[in-house]
Design a protein around this motif. Structure first.
Motif, PDB file in Angstrom:
ATOM      1  N   LYS A  36       0.917  -1.134  -0.012  1.00  0.00           N
ATOM      2  CA  LYS A  36      -0.093  -0.010  -0.043  1.00  0.00           C
ATOM      3  C   LYS A  36       0.820   1.283  -0.087  1.00  0.00           C
ATOM      4  N   LEU A  37       2.118   1.157  -0.177  1.00  0.00           N
ATOM      5  CA  LEU A  37       2.888   2.207  -0.183  1.00  0.00           C
ATOM      6  C   LEU A  37       2.891   2.957  -1.412  1.00  0.00           C
ATOM      7  N   TYR A  38       3.253   4.287  -1.570  1.00  0.00           N
ATOM      8  CA  TYR A  38       3.520   4.920  -2.805  1.00  0.00           C
ATOM      9  C   TYR A  38       4.945   5.074  -3.167  1.00  0.00           C
ATOM     10  N   PRO A  39       5.221   5.412  -4.493  1.00  0.00           N
ATOM     11  CA  PRO A  39       6.682   5.545  -4.924  1.00  0.00           C
ATOM     12  C   PRO A  39       7.361   6.514  -4.064  1.00  0.00           C
ATOM     13  N   THR A  40       6.453   7.730  -3.642  1.00  0.00           N
ATOM     14  CA  THR A  40       7.119   8.794  -2.895  1.00  0.00           C
ATOM     15  C   THR A  40       7.533   8.498  -1.544  1.00  0.00           C
ATOM     16  N   GLU A  41       6.833   7.295  -1.209  1.00  0.00           N
ATOM     17  CA  GLU A  41       7.527   6.861   0.159  1.00  0.00           C
ATOM     18  C   GLU A  41       8.589   5.838   0.343  1.00  0.00           C
ATOM     19  N   LEU A  42       9.070   5.362  -1.038  1.00  0.00           N
ATOM     20  CA  LEU A  42      10.299   4.640  -1.244  1.00  0.00           C
ATOM     21  C   LEU A  42      11.539   5.268  -1.390  1.00  0.00           C
ATOM     22  N   SER A  43      12.622   4.448  -0.720  1.00  0.00           N
ATOM     23  CA  SER A  43      13.882   4.777  -0.943  1.00  0.00           C
ATOM     24  C   SER A  43      14.365   4.666  -2.515  1.00  0.00           C
ATOM     25  N   GLY A  44      15.521   5.007  -3.008  1.00  0.00           N
ATOM     26  CA  GLY A  44      15.798   4.845  -4.266  1.00  0.00           C
ATOM     27  C   GLY A  44      15.803   3.286  -4.715  1.00  0.00           C
ATOM     28  N   GLY A  45      16.635   2.451  -3.675  1.00  0.00           N
ATOM     29  CA  GLY A  45      16.826   1.009  -3.978  1.00  0.00           C
ATOM     30  C   GLY A  45      15.490   0.403  -3.810  1.00  0.00           C
ATOM     31  N   MET A  46      14.492   0.901  -3.079  1.00  0.00           N
ATOM     32  CA  MET A  46      13.269   0.204  -2.818  1.00  0.00           C
ATOM     33  C   MET A  46      12.446   0.236  -4.335  1.00  0.00           C
ATOM     34  N   LYS A  47      12.648   1.434  -4.825  1.00  0.00           N
ATOM     35  CA  LYS A  47      12.052   1.668  -6.131  1.00  0.00           C
ATOM     36  C   LYS A  47      12.570   0.824  -7.260  1.00  0.00           C
ATOM     37  N   LYS A  48      13.722   0.552  -7.121  1.00  0.00           N
ATOM     38  CA  LYS A  48      14.354  -0.355  -8.134  1.00  0.00           C
ATOM     39  C   LYS A  48      14.071  -1.976  -7.883  1.00  0.00           C
ATOM     40  N   ARG A  49      13.734  -2.151  -6.717  1.00  0.00           N
ATOM     41  CA  ARG A  49      13.147  -3.482  -6.392  1.00  0.00           C
ATOM     42  C   ARG A  49      11.761  -3.865  -6.478  1.00  0.00           C
ATOM     43  N   VAL A  50      10.932  -2.862  -6.701  1.00  0.00           N
ATOM     44  CA  VAL A  50       9.646  -2.663  -7.052  1.00  0.00           C
ATOM     45  C   VAL A  50       9.528  -2.908  -8.615  1.00  0.00           C
ATOM     46  N   GLY A  51      10.598  -2.053  -9.156  1.00  0.00           N
ATOM     47  CA  GLY A  51      10.647  -2.138 -10.602  1.00  0.00           C
ATOM     48  C   GLY A  51      10.910  -3.693 -11.050  1.00  0.00           C
ATOM     49  N   ILE A  52      11.839  -4.199 -10.339  1.00  0.00           N
ATOM     50  CA  ILE A  52      12.122  -5.732 -10.472  1.00  0.00           C
ATOM     51  C   ILE A  52      10.908  -6.504 -10.414  1.00  0.00           C
ATOM     52  N   ALA A  53      10.304  -6.208  -9.153  1.00  0.00           N
ATOM     53  CA  ALA A  53       9.228  -7.293  -8.901  1.00  0.00           C
ATOM     54  C   ALA A  53       8.057  -7.070 -10.139  1.00  0.00           C
ATOM     55  N   ARG A  54       7.820  -5.959 -10.556  1.00  0.00           N
ATOM     56  CA  ARG A  54       6.658  -5.598 -11.862  1.00  0.00           C
ATOM     57  C   ARG A  54       7.359  -6.400 -13.088  1.00  0.00           C
ATOM     58  N   ALA A  55       8.818  -6.242 -13.151  1.00  0.00           N
ATOM     59  CA  ALA A  55       9.272  -6.939 -14.286  1.00  0.00           C
ATOM     60  C   ALA A  55       9.104  -8.417 -14.474  1.00  0.00           C
ATOM     61  N   ILE A  56       9.129  -8.930 -13.282  1.00  0.00           N
ATOM     62  CA  ILE A  56       8.934 -10.518 -13.170  1.00  0.00           C
ATOM     63  C   ILE A  56       7.587 -11.177 -12.731  1.00  0.00           C
ATOM     64  N   ALA A  57       6.684 -10.051 -12.580  1.00  0.00           N
ATOM     65  CA  ALA A  57       5.241 -10.508 -12.336  1.00  0.00           C
ATOM     66  C   ALA A  57       4.695 -11.414 -13.375  1.00  0.00           C
ATOM     67  N   MET A  58       5.030 -11.367 -14.718  1.00  0.00           N
ATOM     68  CA  MET A  58       4.635 -12.011 -15.468  1.00  0.00           C
ATOM     69  C   MET A  58       5.263 -13.390 -15.832  1.00  0.00           C
ATOM     70  N   ASN A  59       6.451 -13.644 -14.933  1.00  0.00           N
ATOM     71  CA  ASN A  59       7.023 -14.856 -14.970  1.00  0.00           C
ATOM     72  C   ASN A  59       7.834 -14.878 -16.547  1.00  0.00           C
TER      73      ASN A  59
END
Length: 249
Positions: A132-155
């Protein structure tokens, strides 16, 4: 496996890619390196269809991506995950909604199935419970990890990362590198990473492609890069390390 065969690409009078051929293998993290204007980002964009090559082919497990129309490319696009340089998260969406975006676009999964997948990939990138966090609440490293999570969501079978460590501190950079390598090996993904970070090259460079003036100038592993007699590569490595040292002061 992804095969790039004799790719040429020009923009007006500027010939950026001059006959690039290379192979990207499953379970291997392949790094594309080179100086500014060497063609590394253009190569990646040609591989994923953001640019169209003037000539040559890009094959995904034998499927000629370059000869396909937009509709024919859809099945392959569903197999591709991308981590963009700036993470490219939607600021108005929560972490959960950002990761759900490709699932909504490309799958017919139920809400429960999507949530299960979202929670799985968040746990895999060590961000469990951050839905439930928004990108503005994340550190740079956390944003990258969310980006990776989205990138692998479709397996995905294929993962493309454009400067994944851009703007990160050294500790976060190492974490992102290790995560990309772990995911590549764990799921046998064919991974291509555009980077200028020599720490990444030495840390996760199973296979390295060095571009110079639009050509593939050298190819090898991070173990071989320190003993090469390729002058242009040595100049690039020295200049990059010097710049990284100066930036740390």
């Amino acid at each position: 496996m992804i095969e790039v065969k004799d790719i040429y690409k020009s923009f007006g009078e500027n010939q950026v890619l001059k006959g690039i051929s290379a192979e990207f293998k499953p379970g291997v993290t392949t790094l594309i390196i080179g100086g500014s204007g060497s063609g590394k980002t253009t190569l990646m964009k040609n591989m994923v269809g953001l640019h169209e090559p003037d000539s040559g082919k890009v094959l995904y497990d034998g499927r000629d991506f370059t000869s396909m129309n937009t509709h024919e490319r859809i099945p392959i696009r569903k197999e591709i995950g991308m981590l963009f340089q700036g993470s490219a998260l939607f600021d108005s969406m929560t972490v959960e909604k950002n990761i759900r975006f490709p699932l909504d676009m490309f799958t017919e999964q139920s809400k429960a199935e999507k949530l299960d997948r979202i929670n799985f990939v968040l746990e895999r990138v060590n961000l469990a419970g951050k839905n439930k966090l928004y990108p503005t609440e994340l550190s740079g490293g956390m944003k990258k990890r969310v980006g990776i999570a989205r990138a692998i969501a479709m397996n995905p079978k294929y993962l493309f990362c454009d400067e994944p460590n851009s703007g990160l501190d050294p500790k976060s950079s190492i974490m992102i590198d290790e995560l990309i390598k772990e995911i590549t090996e764990e799921y046998n993904i064919t991974t291509a990473v555009v980077t200028h970070d020599m720490n990444s090259v030495m840390g996760i460079g199973d296979h390295i492609i060095f571009l110079h003036q639009g050509k593939k100038w050298w190819e090898g592993s991070n173990k071989e890069i320190t003993s090469t007699d390729n002058q242009e590569l040595n100049d690039f490595v020295f200049a990059t390390k010097l710049m990284e040292t100066l930036l740390k002061k």
